[in-house]
Design a protein around this motif. Structure first.
Motif, PDB file in Angstrom:
ATOM      1  N   VAL A 157       0.842  -1.190   0.000  1.00 26.92           N
ATOM      2  CA  VAL A 157       0.000   0.000   0.000  1.00 26.92           C
ATOM      3  C   VAL A 157       0.880   1.245   0.000  1.00 26.92           C
ATOM      4  O   VAL A 157       1.920   1.285   0.662  1.00 26.92           O
ATOM      5  CB  VAL A 157      -0.925   0.019   1.238  1.00 26.92           C
ATOM      6  CG1 VAL A 157      -1.942   1.144   1.129  1.00 26.92           C
ATOM      7  CG2 VAL A 157      -1.627  -1.326   1.403  1.00 26.92           C
ATOM      8  N   SER A 158       0.456   2.246  -0.763  1.00 25.72           N
ATOM      9  CA  SER A 158       1.212   3.496  -0.846  1.00 25.72           C
ATOM     10  C   SER A 158       0.274   4.686  -0.721  1.00 25.72           C
ATOM     11  O   SER A 158      -0.880   4.629  -1.159  1.00 25.72           O
ATOM     12  CB  SER A 158       1.959   3.569  -2.189  1.00 25.72           C
ATOM     13  OG  SER A 158       2.581   4.836  -2.349  1.00 25.72           O
ATOM     14  N   TYR A 159       0.775   5.755  -0.104  1.00 22.79           N
ATOM     15  CA  TYR A 159       0.040   7.025  -0.051  1.00 22.79           C
ATOM     16  C   TYR A 159       0.812   8.033  -0.874  1.00 22.79           C
ATOM     17  O   TYR A 159       1.952   8.379  -0.536  1.00 22.79           O
ATOM     18  CB  TYR A 159      -0.113   7.515   1.390  1.00 22.79           C
ATOM     19  CG  TYR A 159      -1.060   8.694   1.551  1.00 22.79           C
ATOM     20  CD1 TYR A 159      -2.339   8.519   2.065  1.00 22.79           C
ATOM     21  CD2 TYR A 159      -0.668   9.981   1.183  1.00 22.79           C
ATOM     22  CE1 TYR A 159      -3.213   9.595   2.218  1.00 22.79           C
ATOM     23  CE2 TYR A 159      -1.536  11.055   1.311  1.00 22.79           C
ATOM     24  CZ  TYR A 159      -2.805  10.859   1.834  1.00 22.79           C
ATOM     25  OH  TYR A 159      -3.672  11.930   1.962  1.00 22.79           O
ATOM     26  N   GLN A 160       0.232   8.497  -1.979  1.00 25.83           N
ATOM     27  CA  GLN A 160       0.900   9.425  -2.877  1.00 25.83           C
ATOM     28  C   GLN A 160      -0.076  10.506  -3.323  1.00 25.83           C
ATOM     29  O   GLN A 160      -1.169  10.205  -3.808  1.00 25.83           O
ATOM     30  CB  GLN A 160       1.424   8.697  -4.133  1.00 25.83           C
ATOM     31  CG  GLN A 160       2.395   7.567  -3.875  1.00 25.83           C
ATOM     32  CD  GLN A 160       3.796   8.057  -3.557  1.00 25.83           C
ATOM     33  OE1 GLN A 160       4.122   9.224  -3.771  1.00 25.83           O
ATOM     34  NE2 GLN A 160       4.636   7.169  -3.046  1.00 25.83           N
ATOM     35  N   ASN A 161       0.317  11.771  -3.135  1.00 22.95           N
ATOM     36  CA  ASN A 161      -0.444  12.902  -3.667  1.00 22.95           C
ATOM     37  C   ASN A 161      -1.929  12.850  -3.307  1.00 22.95           C
ATOM     38  O   ASN A 161      -2.800  13.066  -4.151  1.00 22.95           O
ATOM     39  CB  ASN A 161      -0.282  12.966  -5.195  1.00 22.95           C
ATOM     40  CG  ASN A 161       1.155  13.132  -5.615  1.00 22.95           C
ATOM     41  OD1 ASN A 161       1.880  13.951  -5.057  1.00 22.95           O
ATOM     42  ND2 ASN A 161       1.584  12.356  -6.598  1.00 22.95           N
ATOM     43  N   PHE A 193      -2.969   3.933  -2.859  1.00 23.75           N
ATOM     44  CA  PHE A 193      -2.810   2.941  -3.921  1.00 23.75           C
ATOM     45  C   PHE A 193      -2.542   1.578  -3.277  1.00 23.75           C
ATOM     46  O   PHE A 193      -1.653   1.457  -2.439  1.00 23.75           O
ATOM     47  CB  PHE A 193      -1.643   3.305  -4.839  1.00 23.75           C
ATOM     48  CG  PHE A 193      -1.831   4.593  -5.593  1.00 23.75           C
ATOM     49  CD1 PHE A 193      -2.311   4.582  -6.891  1.00 23.75           C
ATOM     50  CD2 PHE A 193      -1.531   5.822  -5.002  1.00 23.75           C
ATOM     51  CE1 PHE A 193      -2.482   5.772  -7.588  1.00 23.75           C
ATOM     52  CE2 PHE A 193      -1.710   7.007  -5.685  1.00 23.75           C
ATOM     53  CZ  PHE A 193      -2.183   6.984  -6.995  1.00 23.75           C
ATOM     54  N   VAL A 194      -3.318   0.586  -3.694  1.00 27.42           N
ATOM     55  CA  VAL A 194      -3.135  -0.782  -3.198  1.00 27.42           C
ATOM     56  C   VAL A 194      -2.896  -1.685  -4.407  1.00 27.42           C
ATOM     57  O   VAL A 194      -3.735  -1.765  -5.304  1.00 27.42           O
ATOM     58  CB  VAL A 194      -4.363  -1.272  -2.416  1.00 27.42           C
ATOM     59  CG1 VAL A 194      -4.100  -2.672  -1.848  1.00 27.42           C
ATOM     60  CG2 VAL A 194      -4.729  -0.295  -1.306  1.00 27.42           C
ATOM     61  N   VAL A 195      -1.744  -2.352  -4.433  1.00 28.37           N
ATOM     62  CA  VAL A 195      -1.410  -3.267  -5.528  1.00 28.37           C
ATOM     63  C   VAL A 195      -1.208  -4.652  -4.919  1.00 28.37           C
ATOM     64  O   VAL A 195      -0.406  -4.821  -3.997  1.00 28.37           O
ATOM     65  CB  VAL A 195      -0.134  -2.829  -6.264  1.00 28.37           C
ATOM     66  CG1 VAL A 195       0.187  -3.788  -7.402  1.00 28.37           C
ATOM     67  CG2 VAL A 195      -0.291  -1.413  -6.809  1.00 28.37           C
ATOM     68  N   SER A 254      -2.621 -15.072 -12.049  1.00 29.69           N
ATOM     69  CA  SER A 254      -3.458 -13.892 -12.227  1.00 29.69           C
ATOM     70  C   SER A 254      -2.598 -12.642 -12.253  1.00 29.69           C
ATOM     71  O   SER A 254      -1.516 -12.592 -11.677  1.00 29.69           O
ATOM     72  CB  SER A 254      -4.490 -13.803 -11.097  1.00 29.69           C
ATOM     73  OG  SER A 254      -3.862 -13.898  -9.846  1.00 29.69           O
ATOM     74  N   ALA A 255      -3.090 -11.615 -12.958  1.00 26.35           N
ATOM     75  CA  ALA A 255      -2.347 -10.366 -13.055  1.00 26.35           C
ATOM     76  C   ALA A 255      -2.521  -9.552 -11.782  1.00 26.35           C
ATOM     77  O   ALA A 255      -3.341  -9.866 -10.921  1.00 26.35           O
ATOM     78  CB  ALA A 255      -2.838  -9.573 -14.265  1.00 26.35           C
ATOM     79  N   LEU A 256      -1.730  -8.519 -11.679  1.00 31.51           N
ATOM     80  CA  LEU A 256      -1.865  -7.622 -10.543  1.00 31.51           C
ATOM     81  C   LEU A 256      -3.216  -6.934 -10.555  1.00 31.51           C
ATOM     82  O   LEU A 256      -3.787  -6.670 -11.617  1.00 31.51           O
ATOM     83  CB  LEU A 256      -0.770  -6.553 -10.588  1.00 31.51           C
ATOM     84  CG  LEU A 256       0.678  -7.023 -10.438  1.00 31.51           C
ATOM     85  CD1 LEU A 256       1.611  -5.844 -10.659  1.00 31.51           C
ATOM     86  CD2 LEU A 256       0.911  -7.636  -9.075  1.00 31.51           C
ATOM     87  N   SER A 257      -3.721  -6.625  -9.377  1.00 32.02           N
ATOM     88  CA  SER A 257      -4.914  -5.792  -9.268  1.00 32.02           C
ATOM     89  C   SER A 257      -4.522  -4.507  -8.543  1.00 32.02           C
ATOM     90  O   SER A 257      -3.551  -4.480  -7.784  1.00 32.02           O
ATOM     91  CB  SER A 257      -6.024  -6.516  -8.506  1.00 32.02           C
ATOM     92  OG  SER A 257      -5.669  -6.705  -7.159  1.00 32.02           O
ATOM     93  N   MET A 258      -5.269  -3.446  -8.797  1.00 36.34           N
ATOM     94  CA  MET A 258      -4.962  -2.160  -8.173  1.00 36.34           C
ATOM     95  C   MET A 258      -6.240  -1.471  -7.718  1.00 36.34           C
ATOM     96  O   MET A 258      -7.253  -1.496  -8.413  1.00 36.34           O
ATOM     97  CB  MET A 258      -4.211  -1.237  -9.132  1.00 36.34           C
ATOM     98  CG  MET A 258      -3.999   0.173  -8.563  1.00 36.34           C
ATOM     99  SD  MET A 258      -3.113   1.297  -9.673  1.00 36.34           S
ATOM    100  CE  MET A 258      -1.443   0.718  -9.437  1.00 36.34           C
ATOM    101  N   HIS A 259      -6.162  -0.874  -6.528  1.00 43.01           N
ATOM    102  CA  HIS A 259      -7.227  -0.024  -6.000  1.00 43.01           C
ATOM    103  C   HIS A 259      -6.659   1.380  -5.864  1.00 43.01           C
ATOM    104  O   HIS A 259      -5.558   1.550  -5.319  1.00 43.01           O
ATOM    105  CB  HIS A 259      -7.691  -0.499  -4.625  1.00 43.01           C
ATOM    106  CG  HIS A 259      -8.305  -1.860  -4.624  1.00 43.01           C
ATOM    107  ND1 HIS A 259      -9.581  -2.100  -4.168  1.00 43.01           N
ATOM    108  CD2 HIS A 259      -7.829  -3.070  -5.018  1.00 43.01           C
ATOM    109  CE1 HIS A 259      -9.859  -3.389  -4.278  1.00 43.01           C
ATOM    110  NE2 HIS A 259      -8.793  -4.002  -4.794  1.00 43.01           N
ATOM    111  N   ILE A 260      -7.378   2.372  -6.340  1.00 45.25           N
ATOM    112  CA  ILE A 260      -7.003   3.776  -6.140  1.00 45.25           C
ATOM    113  C   ILE A 260      -8.129   4.417  -5.341  1.00 45.25           C
ATOM    114  O   ILE A 260      -9.267   4.496  -5.813  1.00 45.25           O
ATOM    115  CB  ILE A 260      -6.801   4.510  -7.476  1.00 45.25           C
ATOM    116  CG1 ILE A 260      -5.744   3.797  -8.321  1.00 45.25           C
ATOM    117  CG2 ILE A 260      -6.385   5.964  -7.223  1.00 45.25           C
ATOM    118  CD1 ILE A 260      -5.541   4.408  -9.695  1.00 45.25           C
TER     119      ILE A 260
END
Length: 259
Positions: A158-162, A166-168, A176-182
């Motif tokens: 998890v990252s906090y940017q601007n 963001f969760v990858v 399975s491919a990566l999933s992402m939550h913004i």
């Protein structure tokens, strides 16, 4: 009490043979740099950038709390292959001070890939280890056998940017491919919900890219993780078990009930 910047500079300089050598290699006046270390002066924006480039850190990192800075620096030093070869090693966790208030357990709501009118509910946990925030997502779908569920686990960072979270993550067992939550953090007085968008590779009926609006709802109190897992599954969009705020956002794309 020294400022965080002064402590961070002292921390970095302690790994070098001498402060004089640091000043020579940066090309900065020794007397002026000593004032930064003793907190008698602050570097200009230009000098701060030069110092950050020399130590291979960001300017923002130099200004963050010393405890967080030292934890992250030690972690990266203990994993030299990651920090030296991974171009995203500096992305996670981002601003960990702003990320820490969001640690904990959540329900995740999004449109089911197979039936866009239905809503899936998963559970996710965010926890911090060695200055990095990790995610652990659990999907527990009911099977045709009474009382049985099909379990899926995805692990990520998890990252906090601007101003965004963001969760990858990725399911380790399958290809399975990566999933992402913004996600957008809520106002300070409204911490129950996170609203945003997610994308991933759908497994059924065909492995195609899929995207959906998503809502994370915080679970502040629960007796056991089993209690959380029982809420996982697929629900009709008009189910009375769904939070009206969640339904409103997923069906209309607004969070009016939440404001």
């Amino acid at each position: 009490m020294l400022s965080d910047l002064a402590q961070n500079l002292r921390f970095l300089c302690a790994e070098k043979p001498s402060v004089a050598m640091v000043c020579r290699e940066i090309g900065i006046n020794h007397q002026q740099f000593s004032k930064y270390l003793t907190d008698h002066s602050k570097p200009s924006a230009h000098n701060l950038r030069r110092i950050a480039q020399y130590f291979d850190v960001t300017e923002r990192a130099l200004l963050q709390s010393h405890t967080e800075f030292a934890d992250i620096h030690r972690y990266r030093k203990a994993h030299p292959d990651q920090s030296g070869q991974d171009p995203l090693s500096g992305v996670f966790p981002g601003d960990i001070g702003k990320l820490r208030p969001f640690l904990g357990a959540y329900q995740i709501f999004f449109h089911a890939p197979v039936s866009g009118s239905d809503i899936m509910v998963n559970t996710v946990f965010l926890d911090e280890r060695d200055g990095i925030v990790y995610s652990r997502l659990i999907e527990a779908l009911k099977t045709h056998r009474v009382g049985q569920r099909r379990w899926t686990r995805c692990d990520g960072k998890v990252s906090y940017q601007n101003g965004r979270i963001f969760v990858v993550d990725n399911e380790r067992r399958n290809e399975s491919a990566l999933s992402m939550h913004i996600l957008t953090p809520p106002p300070r007085q409204k911490k129950t919900y996170l609203f945003g968008t997610m994308c991933f590779l759908a497994s059924l009926p065909r492995r195609i890219p899929y995207a959906s609006k998503v809502v994370w709802k915080r679970f502040d109190t629960y007796r056991s993780v089993r209690e959380l897992f029982k809420t996982c599954g697929v629900y009709s969009s008009d189910s009375l078990k769904l939070d009206p705020v969640v339904r409103n956002y997923l069906t209309k794309g607004t969070d009016d009930n939440w404001l």
